[in-house]
Design a protein around this motif. Structure first.
Motif, PDB file in Angstrom:
ATOM      1  N   ARG A   1     -12.423  -9.387  10.724  1.00 16.68           N
ATOM      2  CA  ARG A   1     -12.184  -8.310   9.792  1.00 16.68           C
ATOM      3  C   ARG A   1     -12.523  -6.782   9.941  1.00 16.68           C
ATOM      4  NH1 ARG A   1     -12.145 -11.582   4.940  1.00 16.68           N
ATOM      5  NH2 ARG A   1     -12.343  -9.902   3.291  1.00 16.68           N
TER       6      ARG A   1
ATOM      7  N   ALA B   1     -10.589  -3.351   9.742  1.00 15.32           N
ATOM      8  CA  ALA B   1     -11.064  -2.551   9.456  1.00 15.32           C
ATOM      9  C   ALA B   1     -10.765  -0.843   9.874  1.00 15.32           C
ATOM     10  CB  ALA B   1     -11.880  -2.720   8.146  1.00 15.32           C
TER      11      ALA B   1
ATOM     12  N   ASP C   1       1.680  -5.197   4.423  1.00 13.27           N
ATOM     13  CA  ASP C   1       0.923  -5.129   5.264  1.00 13.27           C
ATOM     14  C   ASP C   1       0.862  -6.849   5.094  1.00 13.27           C
ATOM     15  OD1 ASP C   1      -1.718  -3.152   4.490  1.00 13.27           O
ATOM     16  OD2 ASP C   1      -0.705  -3.188   6.605  1.00 13.27           O
TER      17      ASP C   1
ATOM     18  N   ASN D   1      -8.089   0.924   9.305  1.00 10.85           N
ATOM     19  CA  ASN D   1      -7.215   0.981   8.664  1.00 10.85           C
ATOM     20  C   ASN D   1      -6.577   0.483   8.234  1.00 10.85           C
ATOM     21  OD1 ASN D   1      -8.490   3.935   8.825  1.00 10.85           O
ATOM     22  ND2 ASN D   1      -7.063   4.712  10.148  1.00 10.85           N
ATOM     23  N   ILE D   2      -6.488  -1.167   8.407  1.00 10.29           N
ATOM     24  CA  ILE D   2      -5.932  -2.440   7.626  1.00 10.29           C
ATOM     25  C   ILE D   2      -6.212  -3.051   6.556  1.00 10.29           C
ATOM     26  CG2 ILE D   2      -4.904  -4.243   8.401  1.00 10.29           C
ATOM     27  CD1 ILE D   2      -4.434  -3.463  11.217  1.00 10.29           C
ATOM     28  N   ASP D   3      -6.429  -2.722   5.549  1.00  3.38           N
ATOM     29  CA  ASP D   3      -7.112  -3.430   4.021  1.00  3.38           C
ATOM     30  C   ASP D   3      -7.080  -4.924   4.207  1.00  3.38           C
ATOM     31  OD1 ASP D   3      -8.242  -4.156   1.800  1.00  3.38           O
ATOM     32  OD2 ASP D   3      -7.168  -2.753   0.429  1.00  3.38           O
TER      33      ASP D   3
ATOM     34  N   SER E   1      -9.457  -6.827   2.116  1.00  4.89           N
ATOM     35  CA  SER E   1     -10.206  -7.286   1.498  1.00  4.89           C
ATOM     36  C   SER E   1      -9.082  -8.371   0.690  1.00  4.89           C
ATOM     37  CB  SER E   1     -10.555  -6.232  -0.138  1.00  4.89           C
ATOM     38  OG  SER E   1      -9.087  -5.118  -0.722  1.00  4.89           O
ATOM     39  N   ARG E   2      -8.512  -8.581   0.539  1.00  5.73           N
ATOM     40  CA  ARG E   2      -7.487  -9.685  -0.141  1.00  5.73           C
ATOM     41  C   ARG E   2      -6.916 -11.014   1.011  1.00  5.73           C
ATOM     42  NH1 ARG E   2      -2.298  -8.144  -2.919  1.00  5.73           N
ATOM     43  NH2 ARG E   2      -2.452  -9.834  -3.342  1.00  5.73           N
TER      44      ARG E   2
ATOM     45  N   HIS F   1       0.712  -0.941   0.159  1.00  5.60           N
ATOM     46  CA  HIS F   1       0.068  -0.168  -0.186  1.00  5.60           C
ATOM     47  C   HIS F   1       1.312   1.913  -0.035  1.00  5.60           C
ATOM     48  CE1 HIS F   1      -3.332  -2.359   0.647  1.00  5.60           C
ATOM     49  NE2 HIS F   1      -2.936  -3.206   1.657  1.00  5.60           N
TER      50      HIS F   1
END
Length: 185
Positions: free
Chosen positions: A160, A164, A140, A167-169, A171-172, A22
């Motif tokens: 999850r 979120a 990350d 601020n930790i993505d 989505s993968r 990121h």
């Protein structure tokens, strides 16, 4: 200067290919308040994770044991039908904030962050690690861990959401394979 910048990226990009990069520096998520290291020790199974180049197998688990002033960390996975183990060392990076651990699997590499964002010690734990690369971007790593090989879907969704909100993505994030682990190899 341009050539050195290109060379740096030529070497770094393959290293992070399977990771989740990121732009910008690492986020600073809140960690478990009043964390008790002794209660966290023991066997944890990986339920879900952000993709990591160093974890390719199934039945991934980690066992944490206090050994004096450090933590013995033994991680294992089954890869191509073979049980593989790696041993490392963990430390509390800041005694005022014991949920911020550092772990290394090599005497020559520095400790990597291993932050416990949340745990109830008996069912599940959320762990986060982040590495800044030249302060331009970060990579990350995030894990949902359990004391058993499965967790209810609702617990995974709550985990999850916690990532979120920090601020930790995720989505993968992918489910880890924990089936057929107790069979002999």
């Amino acid at each position: 200067m341009k050539l050195s910048f290109v060379l740096v990226f030529a070497f770094i990009i393959p290293l992070i290919r399977a990771q989740v990069p990121h732009w910008g520096p690492c986020p600073e998520p809140a960690v478990q308040p009043a964390f008790t290291l002794k209660q966290f020790m023991g066997r944890w199974f990986e339920i879900a994770k952000l993709p990591a180049q160093f974890e390719k197998g199934r039945c991934i688990e980690t066992n944490f044991t206090l050994t004096g002033n450090s933590i013995r960390v033994v991680s294992s996975e089954i890869l191509k039908g073979e049980l593989r183990k790696i041993e490392g060392t963990g430390v509390i990076e800041d005694p005022k904030n014991p949920a911020k651990l550092g772990i290394t699997y090599s005497y020559v590499l520095p400790y990597s962050p291993y932050w416990i964002l949340s745990t109830d010690y008996v069912n599940s734990a959320l762990v986060y690690s982040c590495t800044d690369i030249l302060r331009l971007f970060h990579v990350d790593f995030a894990w949902i861990l359990s004391r058993t090989r499965t967790l209810p879907d609702a617990t995974i969704e709550t985990a999850r959401d916690t990532f979120a909100k920090n601020n930790i993505d995720v989505s993968r994030m992918i489910a880890s394979r924990q089936q057929g682990c107790d069979k002999t190899l």
